[in-house]
Design a protein around this motif. Sequence first.
Motif, PDB file in Angstrom:
ATOM      1  N   SER A  85       0.832  -1.213   0.000  1.00 33.05           N
ATOM      2  CA  SER A  85       0.000   0.000   0.000  1.00 33.05           C
ATOM      3  C   SER A  85       0.864   1.260   0.000  1.00 33.05           C
ATOM      4  CB  SER A  85      -0.975   0.004   1.182  1.00 33.05           C
ATOM      5  OG  SER A  85      -0.297   0.116   2.408  1.00 33.05           O
ATOM      6  N   PHE A  86       2.044   1.196   0.602  1.00 32.25           N
ATOM      7  CA  PHE A  86       2.953   2.337   0.578  1.00 32.25           C
ATOM      8  C   PHE A  86       3.530   2.537  -0.828  1.00 32.25           C
ATOM      9  CE2 PHE A  86       2.803   1.303   5.067  1.00 32.25           C
ATOM     10  CZ  PHE A  86       2.719   2.558   5.653  1.00 32.25           C
ATOM     11  N   PHE A  87       3.840   1.423  -1.504  1.00 32.36           N
ATOM     12  CA  PHE A  87       4.333   1.517  -2.885  1.00 32.36           C
ATOM     13  C   PHE A  87       3.254   2.102  -3.794  1.00 32.36           C
ATOM     14  CE2 PHE A  87       7.343  -1.509  -1.176  1.00 32.36           C
ATOM     15  CZ  PHE A  87       8.521  -1.184  -1.831  1.00 32.36           C
ATOM     16  N   ARG A  91       3.284   5.595  -5.996  1.00 31.28           N
ATOM     17  CA  ARG A  91       3.117   5.558  -7.452  1.00 31.28           C
ATOM     18  C   ARG A  91       1.854   6.244  -7.935  1.00 31.28           C
ATOM     19  NH1 ARG A  91       6.827   6.149  -7.458  1.00 31.28           N
ATOM     20  NH2 ARG A  91       8.468   4.789  -6.845  1.00 31.28           N
ATOM     21  N   MET A  92       0.734   6.019  -7.218  1.00 33.12           N
ATOM     22  CA  MET A  92      -0.569   6.441  -7.730  1.00 33.12           C
ATOM     23  C   MET A  92      -1.254   7.522  -6.900  1.00 33.12           C
ATOM     24  SD  MET A  92      -1.790   2.572  -8.781  1.00 33.12           S
ATOM     25  CE  MET A  92      -3.476   2.978  -8.609  1.00 33.12           C
ATOM     26  N   VAL A 110      10.192   9.543  -5.975  1.00 35.98           N
ATOM     27  CA  VAL A 110      10.703   8.545  -5.026  1.00 35.98           C
ATOM     28  C   VAL A 110      10.727   7.187  -5.732  1.00 35.98           C
ATOM     29  CG1 VAL A 110      10.401   7.504  -2.752  1.00 35.98           C
ATOM     30  CG2 VAL A 110       9.684   9.866  -3.124  1.00 35.98           C
ATOM     31  N   SER A 111      11.904   6.598  -5.835  1.00 35.11           N
ATOM     32  CA  SER A 111      12.051   5.310  -6.527  1.00 35.11           C
ATOM     33  C   SER A 111      11.484   4.171  -5.684  1.00 35.11           C
ATOM     34  CB  SER A 111      13.529   5.033  -6.819  1.00 35.11           C
ATOM     35  OG  SER A 111      14.210   4.730  -5.607  1.00 35.11           O
ATOM     36  N   ALA A 116      11.039   1.199  -0.531  1.00 32.47           N
ATOM     37  CA  ALA A 116      11.320   0.003   0.273  1.00 32.47           C
ATOM     38  C   ALA A 116      12.072   0.373   1.555  1.00 32.47           C
ATOM     39  CB  ALA A 116      12.114  -1.006  -0.545  1.00 32.47           C
ATOM     40  N   LYS A 117      13.043   1.265   1.440  1.00 28.97           N
ATOM     41  CA  LYS A 117      13.798   1.693   2.627  1.00 28.97           C
ATOM     42  C   LYS A 117      12.919   2.514   3.563  1.00 28.97           C
ATOM     43  CE  LYS A 117      18.099   1.676   0.040  1.00 28.97           C
ATOM     44  NZ  LYS A 117      19.103   2.503  -0.638  1.00 28.97           N
TER      45      LYS A 117
END
Length: 132
Positions: A85-87, A91-92, A110-111, A116-117
Amino acid sequence: MTRKLAAAALVILGAAIVWFNSGHDAQSVMVEVDVPELGATEQEGAELFAAQCASCHGPNAAGKDGVGPPLVHVIYEPGHHSDMSFFLAARMGVRAHHWSFGNMPAQPQVSDADVAKIVTYIRALQRANGIY
């Protein structure tokens, strides 16, 4: 008498400045966060969070009153908001649904590796604050 009034005014002014600077403004943090000792990846996540996320989510993910929610909160426990959910949020973006801060825009700068970090850091903060 005038000197006593001036001295009293300075004391009151000084107290007001201390109170204001101690976080009692419109953008104060929303929750108290105990920060654990961080490993290398968690520390990298902390630095990325400070640079990319803290302006809205507050220092150490404590939220910012009137701006953005705390991520060290039971709402964001892993069983309710998975790491994915954080990714997806980065992204969206996120439609406002738990809080009344408004929608969160996507964060394309933010890549995935940085997210992930950041998630590793947030999860460490959550565990240190009793959120599993």
